[in-house]
Design an enzyme around this catalytic site. Structure first.
Site, PDB file in Angstrom:
ATOM      1  N   CYS A 284      -4.925  -2.605  -9.743  1.00 13.99           N
ATOM      2  CA  CYS A 284      -6.370  -2.500  -9.952  1.00 13.99           C
ATOM      3  C   CYS A 284      -6.883  -3.620 -10.862  1.00 13.99           C
ATOM      4  O   CYS A 284      -6.855  -4.783 -10.476  1.00 13.99           O
ATOM      5  CB  CYS A 284      -6.713  -1.106 -10.482  1.00 13.99           C
ATOM      6  SG  CYS A 284      -8.441  -0.650 -10.312  1.00 13.99           S
ATOM      7  N   HIS A 378      -3.954   2.192  -5.992  1.00 22.02           N
ATOM      8  CA  HIS A 378      -3.045   2.902  -6.898  1.00 22.02           C
ATOM      9  C   HIS A 378      -1.878   3.464  -6.098  1.00 22.02           C
ATOM     10  O   HIS A 378      -1.987   4.542  -5.504  1.00 22.02           O
ATOM     11  CB  HIS A 378      -3.781   4.044  -7.610  1.00 22.02           C
ATOM     12  CG  HIS A 378      -4.736   3.588  -8.645  1.00 22.02           C
ATOM     13  ND1 HIS A 378      -4.459   3.612 -10.001  1.00 22.02           N
ATOM     14  CD2 HIS A 378      -5.978   3.066  -8.539  1.00 22.02           C
ATOM     15  CE1 HIS A 378      -5.486   3.135 -10.669  1.00 22.02           C
ATOM     16  NE2 HIS A 378      -6.427   2.798  -9.810  1.00 22.02           N
ATOM     17  N   GLU A 380       0.754   4.837  -7.094  1.00 24.99           N
ATOM     18  CA  GLU A 380       1.299   6.073  -7.669  1.00 24.99           C
ATOM     19  C   GLU A 380       0.358   7.254  -7.468  1.00 24.99           C
ATOM     20  O   GLU A 380       0.647   8.383  -7.873  1.00 24.99           O
ATOM     21  CB  GLU A 380       1.595   5.855  -9.159  1.00 24.99           C
ATOM     22  CG  GLU A 380       0.508   6.162 -10.151  1.00 24.99           C
ATOM     23  CD  GLU A 380      -0.807   5.427  -9.972  1.00 24.99           C
ATOM     24  OE1 GLU A 380      -1.823   5.917 -10.491  1.00 24.99           O
ATOM     25  OE2 GLU A 380      -0.850   4.373  -9.295  1.00 24.99           O
TER      26      GLU A 380
END
Length: 401
Positions: A284, A378, A380
């Site tokens: 990000c 993202h 994760e």
């Protein structure tokens, strides 16, 4: 004749917990572009300014609200019903499996929330309070009973817009003048949410990873320590080059606001990328900082990408990622890297967004001899799809990234 009665345990789920009596006040969402949406308030009975954005995520409203990337923003949920599974107790151990919180940070990070219908009852085994009481306790206002479909269409067409939630007496007052609207992107929001002093997590881990904290979600740190990494969290503008020989890899986290406020970090990173040959990975905001250090420009998107259903196309293969495949990702960002021709020497595009063709990832080329990756999404999740969970295992230190 002997008879016996066998009684089996009856599992009784019971009814959902009522959110409890909370006084509601008139409320209105004013947009700087002139539109107003009237509803009723929940949470903290106060008025507030911010940047109005929308998220298409269906679940994980608690994770979204505690994500530091939402700092200074009025968060509109497109999902009609929000709050139906309550809010969990936000504490966890600090050990080799966790980092002290259940959610993405200790506190609510967004300035306010906008929902079509806030749930008056909630039901979940881990819930300890309602969304309304959580917002009230945290000093965060909300508005409900508004047409979030109409708001989302406006924001999609005209772009992210400055706004105000006016509560109580303020709701019947004159709408703000243009000069009264506060633009959070004029401030260095990263500096507000980044750690002020370095600290360690899982110090006995078998691979040492430094994290430059631009507003890191807890699940990023949690994912690292659960791979048995010894993690040192550093302030966003820390001089990593002064300690780089102590580490096996560098991770750059997500974060809020305009990346141009972090040009100092990008310039410091440029030296690291030039002189250091160990793995570097960014997510990000971290991805944007890597891109700026490589010579790319960042720009402000019309309405950004926020949600759990953003498709990205892999342009190159690396580790488990295969060129030509589409992956569904979780995202939260307003800025992106420009796709330039030619790309800076030693770099290549890694992912591109299937909806708007924005750059979703970059990586060092094989010829450069470097091990550097950045992704806008993202991998994760928390919450969201797990398609790209393995993107964090691209480096030789596979257990850490």
């Amino acid at each position: 004749m002997l008879s016996c009665i066998i009684r089996s345990r009856v599992l009784y789920r019971g009814f959902a917990t009522h959110a409890g009596p909370h006084a509601t006040l008139p409320a209105v969402l004013h947009l700087k572009t002139g539109q107003s949406f009237f509803g009723r308030s929940f949470g903290a009975p106060k008025s507030i300014f911010g940047e109005t954005v929308f998220s298409t995520s269906i679940t994980s409203y608690t994770e979204s609200m505690t994500d530091p990337s939402y700092r200074g923003q009025i968060l509109v949920f497109t999902t009609p019903l929000i709050g139906n599974y309550g809010v969990p107790r936000n504490t966890a151990p600090v050990d080799g499996k966790d980092v002290g919180v259940v959610l993405e940070s200790q506190d609510i990070q967004c300035s306010a929330v906008v929902v079509a219908d806030v749930a008056e009852k909630f039901s979940h085994h881990s819930a300890v309070e309602s969304l309304t009481s959580w917002c009230l306790r945290s000093g965060v206002p909300g508005i409900t009973g508004v047409d979030t479909r109409a708001i989302t269409r406006l924001l999609r067409d005209q772009g992210t817009t400055l706004g105000q939630i006016a509560v109580g007496a303020d709701a019947s007052a004159s709408r703000p003048t243009h000069k009264q609207y506060w633009d959070p992107t004029t401030e260095n929001l990263v500096d507000q949410v980044s750690t002020k002093v370095p600290h360690e997590l899982n110090p006995k881990g078998d691979v040492k990873i430094a994290v430059l904290d631009f507003g890191a979600k807890a699940n990023i740190l949690r994912s690292l320590v659960r791979r048995n990494a010894a993690v040192t969290v550093l302030p966003w503008n820390f001089d990593f080059d002064s300690v780089r020989d102590q580490y096996d890899g560098l991770f750059l986290s997500n974060g809020p606001g305009d990346p141009s406020h972090c040009i100092d970090a990008a310039m410091k990173l440029r030296r690291t990328l030039r002189e250091w040959n160990k793995p570097v990975f960014g997510i990000c905001m971290g991805h944007q900082i890597i891109g700026m250090a490589a010579g790319l420009e960042a720009y402000r998107m019309t309405f950004g990408n926020r949600g759990h259903n953003q498709p990205v196309l892999a342009l190159a293969s690396s580790g488990s990622i295969k060129a030509g495949r589409v992956y569904v990702t979780s995202q939260n960002h307003q800025y992106a890297l420009k796709l330039s021709e030619p790309f800076p020497q030693g770099w290549e595009p890694f992912f591109i967004n299937c909806n708007d063709s924005s750059v979703e990832g970059i990586k060092s080329t094989a010829e450069s001899g470097k091990k550097i990756w950045g992704v806008q999404f993202h991998p994760e999740s928390a919450g969201g799809p797990l398609d790209t969970m393995e993107v964090g295992r691209l480096s030789p230190h596979r257990r850490a990234y």
